[in-house]
Scaffold this motif. Structure first.
Motif, PDB file in Angstrom:
ATOM      1  N   ALA A   1     -13.290  77.249 -59.514  1.00 32.15           N
ATOM      2  CA  ALA A   1     -13.759  75.173 -60.235  1.00 32.15           C
ATOM      3  C   ALA A   1     -12.625  74.487 -60.809  1.00 32.15           C
ATOM      4  O   ALA A   1     -12.756  75.538 -62.013  1.00 32.15           O
TER       5      ALA A   1
ATOM      6  N   ASN B   1     -11.767  74.722 -53.266  1.00 38.99           N
ATOM      7  CA  ASN B   1     -11.014  74.870 -54.702  1.00 38.99           C
ATOM      8  C   ASN B   1      -9.627  74.873 -54.670  1.00 38.99           C
ATOM      9  O   ASN B   1      -9.110  76.690 -55.790  1.00 38.99           O
TER      10      ASN B   1
ATOM     11  N   TYR C   1     -14.996  70.982 -53.433  1.00 37.23           N
ATOM     12  CA  TYR C   1     -15.081  71.936 -52.338  1.00 37.23           C
ATOM     13  C   TYR C   1     -16.048  71.109 -51.737  1.00 37.23           C
ATOM     14  O   TYR C   1     -17.642  70.963 -52.039  1.00 37.23           O
TER      15      TYR C   1
ATOM     16  N   SER D   1     -17.553  74.855 -63.965  1.00 39.26           N
ATOM     17  CA  SER D   1     -18.794  75.689 -62.910  1.00 39.26           C
ATOM     18  C   SER D   1     -19.226  75.111 -62.284  1.00 39.26           C
ATOM     19  O   SER D   1     -18.548  73.673 -61.763  1.00 39.26           O
ATOM     20  N   ASN D   2     -19.952  75.619 -61.425  1.00 36.77           N
ATOM     21  CA  ASN D   2     -20.404  75.084 -59.839  1.00 36.77           C
ATOM     22  C   ASN D   2     -21.579  75.761 -59.261  1.00 36.77           C
ATOM     23  O   ASN D   2     -21.652  75.599 -58.076  1.00 36.77           O
TER      24      ASN D   2
ATOM     25  N   ASN E   1     -19.285  72.123 -55.138  1.00 42.95           N
ATOM     26  CA  ASN E   1     -19.159  72.620 -56.298  1.00 42.95           C
ATOM     27  C   ASN E   1     -20.611  72.212 -57.780  1.00 42.95           C
ATOM     28  O   ASN E   1     -21.065  71.673 -58.729  1.00 42.95           O
ATOM     29  N   ARG E   2     -21.851  71.415 -56.632  1.00 43.68           N
ATOM     30  CA  ARG E   2     -22.500  70.993 -57.057  1.00 43.68           C
ATOM     31  C   ARG E   2     -22.020  69.826 -58.351  1.00 43.68           C
ATOM     32  O   ARG E   2     -23.027  70.158 -58.856  1.00 43.68           O
ATOM     33  N   ARG E   3     -21.671  68.784 -57.771  1.00 43.28           N
ATOM     34  CA  ARG E   3     -20.825  67.899 -59.047  1.00 43.28           C
ATOM     35  C   ARG E   3     -20.574  66.555 -58.765  1.00 43.28           C
ATOM     36  O   ARG E   3     -20.148  66.493 -57.508  1.00 43.28           O
TER      37      ARG E   3
ATOM     38  N   ASP F   1     -19.020  65.830 -54.998  1.00 41.42           N
ATOM     39  CA  ASP F   1     -18.252  67.322 -54.862  1.00 41.42           C
ATOM     40  C   ASP F   1     -19.359  68.388 -54.297  1.00 41.42           C
ATOM     41  O   ASP F   1     -19.916  68.519 -54.764  1.00 41.42           O
TER      42      ASP F   1
ATOM     43  N   GLN G   1     -22.547  69.447 -64.359  1.00 42.08           N
ATOM     44  CA  GLN G   1     -22.580  71.048 -64.272  1.00 42.08           C
ATOM     45  C   GLN G   1     -21.647  70.833 -65.540  1.00 42.08           C
ATOM     46  O   GLN G   1     -21.565  69.726 -66.326  1.00 42.08           O
TER      47      GLN G   1
END
Length: 367
Positions: free
Chosen positions: A149, A144, A155, A201-202, A174-176, A171, A196
């Motif tokens: 983020a 990041n 990330y 937000s991540n 960053n869970r997205r 990504d 997200q």
């Protein structure tokens, strides 16, 4: 199990028994490859364990054929992060996913938290990348960008895909999933952020339990223009959006789980045709969807391609004799149709290319 035939084995040959193919860096050997791309003109393999990319011009004509081009290392006989100490400008750290878009190579250089781009297909070894997504320059490698983020940071990006005029990046950290309609220019923010509630937000599963609009480890992206698939490895599932989303919204399909709120895992028992354990890749070709069910050492096939619903069973399995088995190489010797932790897939015409990571090789099957 449907009929399939191994037509190419890339990587060193297996010595027999339970021993794995050699993994030392050469033009022929591979070490834990995680990404693969195949089209009419080339084969590209992300040789993740050796921190490099290998390119074959044209379809390989024989097994164990040496590569024509190496990227990320000074030559075919070096390995190690950052080009064996030469630095991040032309070196990688655990590269994973790869795709070709409009004559450009996009490479997910996961542990450098960036996606690299070559604006033309390299025909010489050692060609440096031309541009980068997720960092300020080719010398920067912090997650990041060393901060929080944002729309322009990455990330642990493990997957990259070009689908129907969209470039997608998984990504993972960053869970997205990020998406650009067209090829992004330098530092262009994405047109889509999926998974997200906002660009900064991540949190894992948006800070709650698994849902139809959340990810734990989104690792790979696939699709055919009508449906977008995201391989959510940490939740042991594949999510699908029909039609592909242009804004963040809940998925229409889940494979590997009974519903869109579950992340069930039960190792060491027969998984059947419904369940997945740590799936890490998917690929589409015609009316077929292939999923690498990595921890079960198999590839599953859905045909016709699924678009809505939950818990739909696969129609065929590759790498195992049946839907109940899950052993590495079927608990036997390394063979031309066995699998050990398949991490990457690419489907093209009648070919299925598999990054058979645990066996240090790439297989091309006719299916």
């Amino acid at each position: 199990m449907m009929a399939s035939k191994t037509v190419r084995w890339l990587g060193a040959p297996a010595p027999g028994g339970l021993a794995l193919p050699a993994a030392n860096p050469t033009p022929t050997h591979l070490y834990a490859p995680r990404g693969v791309y195949l089209d009419d003109e080339r084969l590209i393999v992300v040789d993740s364990g050796n921190h490099r990319v290998l390119i074959w011009h044209g379809f390989p004509t024989h097994d164990h054929q040496p590569a024509d081009v190496v990227l990320g290392q000074p030559d075919f006989f070096h390995e190690g992060p950052r080009a064996a100490g030469h630095g991040p400008a032309n070196g990688f750290h655990l590269p994973t996913g790869v795709t070709v878009a409009e004559g450009r190579i996009y490479l997910a250089d996961a542990w450098h938290h960036r996606v690299l781009c070559w604006h033309r297909i390299p025909d010489r070894s050692g060609t440096p990348p031309d541009s980068v997504i997720g960092q300020d320059s080719l010398l920067d490698i912090e997650p990041n960008r060393g901060g929080a983020a944002s729309p322009q940071t990455l990330y642990w990006p493990y997957g990259v895909a070009w689908i129907n005029g969209w470039l997608y990046i998984a990504d993972t950290g960053n869970r997205r999933v990020l998406g650009w309609h067209g090829l992004p220019e330098r530092d262009q923010p994405p047109d889509l952020i999926l998974g997200q509630p906002d660009p900064c937000s991540n949190a894992e599963n948006r800070g709650g339990p698994p849902a139809a609009n959340s990810f734990r480890w989104p690792y790979a992206v696939a699709g055919d223009g009508a449906t977008l698939y995201v391989v959510d490895a940490g939740n042991h599932r594949v999510l699908g959006w029909t039609p592909p989303p242009t804004t963040d919204r809940p998925a229409d399909l889940v494979l590997g789980q009974a519903d869109l709120q579950s992340a069930f895992e039960q190792p060491h028992v027969p998984q059947g045709a419904h369940r997945l354990r740590f799936p890490y890749a998917a690929a589409c070709a015609g009316d077929r969807l292939f999923v690498a069910d990595t921890a079960n050492n198999r590839v599953l096939l859905w045909q016709p391609i699924p678009r809505v619903g939950a818990g739909l069973p696969a129609q065929a399995v590759y790498g195992q004799y049946n839907f109940a088995d899950s052993g590495e190489n079927r608990w036997q010797a390394v063979g031309p149709d066995t699998l050990c932790w398949p991490y990457g897939l690419c489907a093209h015409r009648q070919w299925l290319a598999i990054a058979d990571s645990g066996n240090n090789r790439v297989l091309i099957w006719e299916v």
